[in-house]
Design a protein around this motif. Structure first.
Motif, PDB file in Angstrom:
ATOM      1  N   UNK A 117       0.868  -1.310  -0.044  1.00 34.51           N
ATOM      2  CA  UNK A 117      -0.207  -0.190  -0.168  1.00 34.51           C
ATOM      3  C   UNK A 117       1.115   1.368  -0.177  1.00 34.51           C
ATOM      4  N   UNK A 118       2.000   0.725   0.663  1.00 29.06           N
ATOM      5  CA  UNK A 118       2.779   2.149   0.552  1.00 29.06           C
ATOM      6  C   UNK A 118       3.811   3.081  -0.347  1.00 29.06           C
ATOM      7  N   UNK A 119       3.473   1.610  -1.458  1.00 31.49           N
ATOM      8  CA  UNK A 119       4.286   1.393  -2.350  1.00 31.49           C
ATOM      9  C   UNK A 119       3.372   3.189  -3.637  1.00 31.49           C
TER      10      UNK A 119
ATOM     11  N   UNK B 190       1.591   7.859  -5.857  1.00 36.04           N
ATOM     12  CA  UNK B 190       0.685   8.108  -6.576  1.00 36.04           C
ATOM     13  C   UNK B 190      -0.170   7.911  -7.525  1.00 36.04           C
ATOM     14  N   UNK B 191      -0.495   6.356  -6.827  1.00 36.02           N
ATOM     15  CA  UNK B 191      -1.364   5.437  -7.823  1.00 36.02           C
ATOM     16  C   UNK B 191      -3.037   5.554  -7.192  1.00 36.02           C
ATOM     17  N   UNK B 192      -4.131   6.064  -8.198  1.00 39.55           N
ATOM     18  CA  UNK B 192      -5.121   6.539  -7.717  1.00 39.55           C
ATOM     19  C   UNK B 192      -5.239   5.187  -7.029  1.00 39.55           C
ATOM     20  N   UNK B 193      -6.314   5.672  -5.815  1.00 39.18           N
ATOM     21  CA  UNK B 193      -6.772   4.546  -4.817  1.00 39.18           C
ATOM     22  C   UNK B 193      -8.135   5.560  -3.907  1.00 39.18           C
ATOM     23  N   UNK B 194      -8.902   4.151  -3.456  1.00 33.44           N
ATOM     24  CA  UNK B 194      -9.939   4.436  -3.042  1.00 33.44           C
ATOM     25  C   UNK B 194     -10.141   4.167  -1.749  1.00 33.44           C
TER      26      UNK B 194
ATOM     27  N   UNK C 253       9.703  -0.643   5.550  1.00 34.96           N
ATOM     28  CA  UNK C 253       9.427  -0.884   4.612  1.00 34.96           C
ATOM     29  C   UNK C 253       7.574  -0.257   4.554  1.00 34.96           C
ATOM     30  N   UNK C 254       6.968  -0.942   5.169  1.00 39.98           N
ATOM     31  CA  UNK C 254       5.578  -1.117   5.129  1.00 39.98           C
ATOM     32  C   UNK C 254       4.919   0.429   5.506  1.00 39.98           C
ATOM     33  N   UNK C 255       4.941   0.441   6.694  1.00 41.11           N
ATOM     34  CA  UNK C 255       4.468   2.121   7.573  1.00 41.11           C
ATOM     35  C   UNK C 255       4.310   3.233   7.125  1.00 41.11           C
ATOM     36  N   UNK C 256       2.508   2.996   6.947  1.00 38.84           N
ATOM     37  CA  UNK C 256       2.605   5.074   6.251  1.00 38.84           C
ATOM     38  C   UNK C 256       1.978   5.408   7.440  1.00 38.84           C
ATOM     39  N   UNK C 257       2.477   6.796   6.998  1.00 37.55           N
ATOM     40  CA  UNK C 257       2.363   7.475   8.077  1.00 37.55           C
ATOM     41  C   UNK C 257       1.539   9.016   6.808  1.00 37.55           C
ATOM     42  N   UNK C 258       0.347   9.060   7.333  1.00 33.24           N
ATOM     43  CA  UNK C 258      -0.267  10.040   6.437  1.00 33.24           C
ATOM     44  C   UNK C 258      -0.732  10.935   6.773  1.00 33.24           C
TER      45      UNK C 258
END
Length: 255
Positions: free
Chosen positions: A7-9, A14-18, A142-147
């Protein structure tokens, strides 16, 4: 759902995601949503009644379904960040980020380092001691996503500092709180739209993804053109209400 790239990659490319928000503390609802074609589920622990156990069981269900999970926490405290990530969250949505210094502290608390997130090998995220420390450190990094959620007028002068922070993966626009903070009457008022455009521009300048909640969802394509790629729209509660209204439309109204 994400099956090859993380998901982070996908977010950073900047792939379109919903995705959608989960408001009901139910692992069963998570199991059902895990069967959907959505790209992620964001557990709204900021505004919905999620205790530690409810959050844990929902994350377990989403993890079992291989559905990427975000948690919008109540605050950016190290304890809340730790709890969500140890329970197996893919990433976090941090509300009310207003400065580069705050963004940097959030990143430190979200990742393992000499002064960052505390390590535990017994957590779900570490596969309950069955994953080596080296492997868990690698996978988490690699995977932890911070928004970072931008929803305050006083964050606007600091957009570049926030967006430039290494480890911030995405700027997420909190349209409703931003509307209140700017003293506007509607999220479509010109002053709010201008602020959202400035957030999009900051994300683009610094190579960061931009996400947002769009009331009603009708303007998604317009905001795509302005740089947004992650949309978190509606919620499980909204799905129930929409489904009930759709059922009622099948019969004629009473005379």
């Amino acid at each position: 759902m994400t099956t090859t790239r993380t998901f982070r990659e996908r977010l950073r490319q900047r792939e379109l995601m919903m995705g959608t928000f989960l408001k009901t503390p139910s692992a069963i609802v998570c199991e059902v949503l895990g069967l959907s074609p959505l790209d992620c589920i964001c557990i709204d622990a900021e505004h919905a009644p999620f205790g530690r156990m409810e959050l844990d069981s929902c994350l377990a269900a989403l993890r079992a379904a291989r559905m990427p999970s975000l948690v919008r926490v109540q605050s950016d405290s190290a304890g809340e960040i730790l709890s969500a990530l140890d329970s197996g969250a893919t990433g976090l949505v941090l509300p009310h980020v207003v400065s580069g210094e705050q963004a940097a502290a959030i990143v430190r608390n979200s990742h393992y380092s000499t002064s960052g997130r505390g390590y535990a090998g017994s957590s779900r995220a570490a596969n309950y001691t069955t994953k080596s420390m080296a492997q868990h450190l690698h996978d988490s990094g690699a995977t932890t996503t911070v928004i970072a959620q931008i929803e305050d007028a006083h964050a606007l002068p600091h957009l570049d500092a926030i967006a430039a922070t290494e480890g911030i993966d995405c700027l997420f626009v909190g349209r409703m709180d931003l509307t209140l903070s700017l003293g506007a009457n509607s999220p479509t008022d010109a002053i709010v739209v201008d602020a959202v455009e400035r957030i999009c521009e900051a994300g683009i300048r610094h190579g960061k993804a931009v996400g947002m909640f769009v009331p009603g969802g009708e303007d998604c394509m317009d905001w795509q053109r302005k740089g947004a790629t992650l949309f978190l729209l509606a919620s499980d509660q909204q799905f129930l209400l929409d489904g009930a209204r759709a059922l009622m439309s099948k019969i004629a109204p009473h005379p």
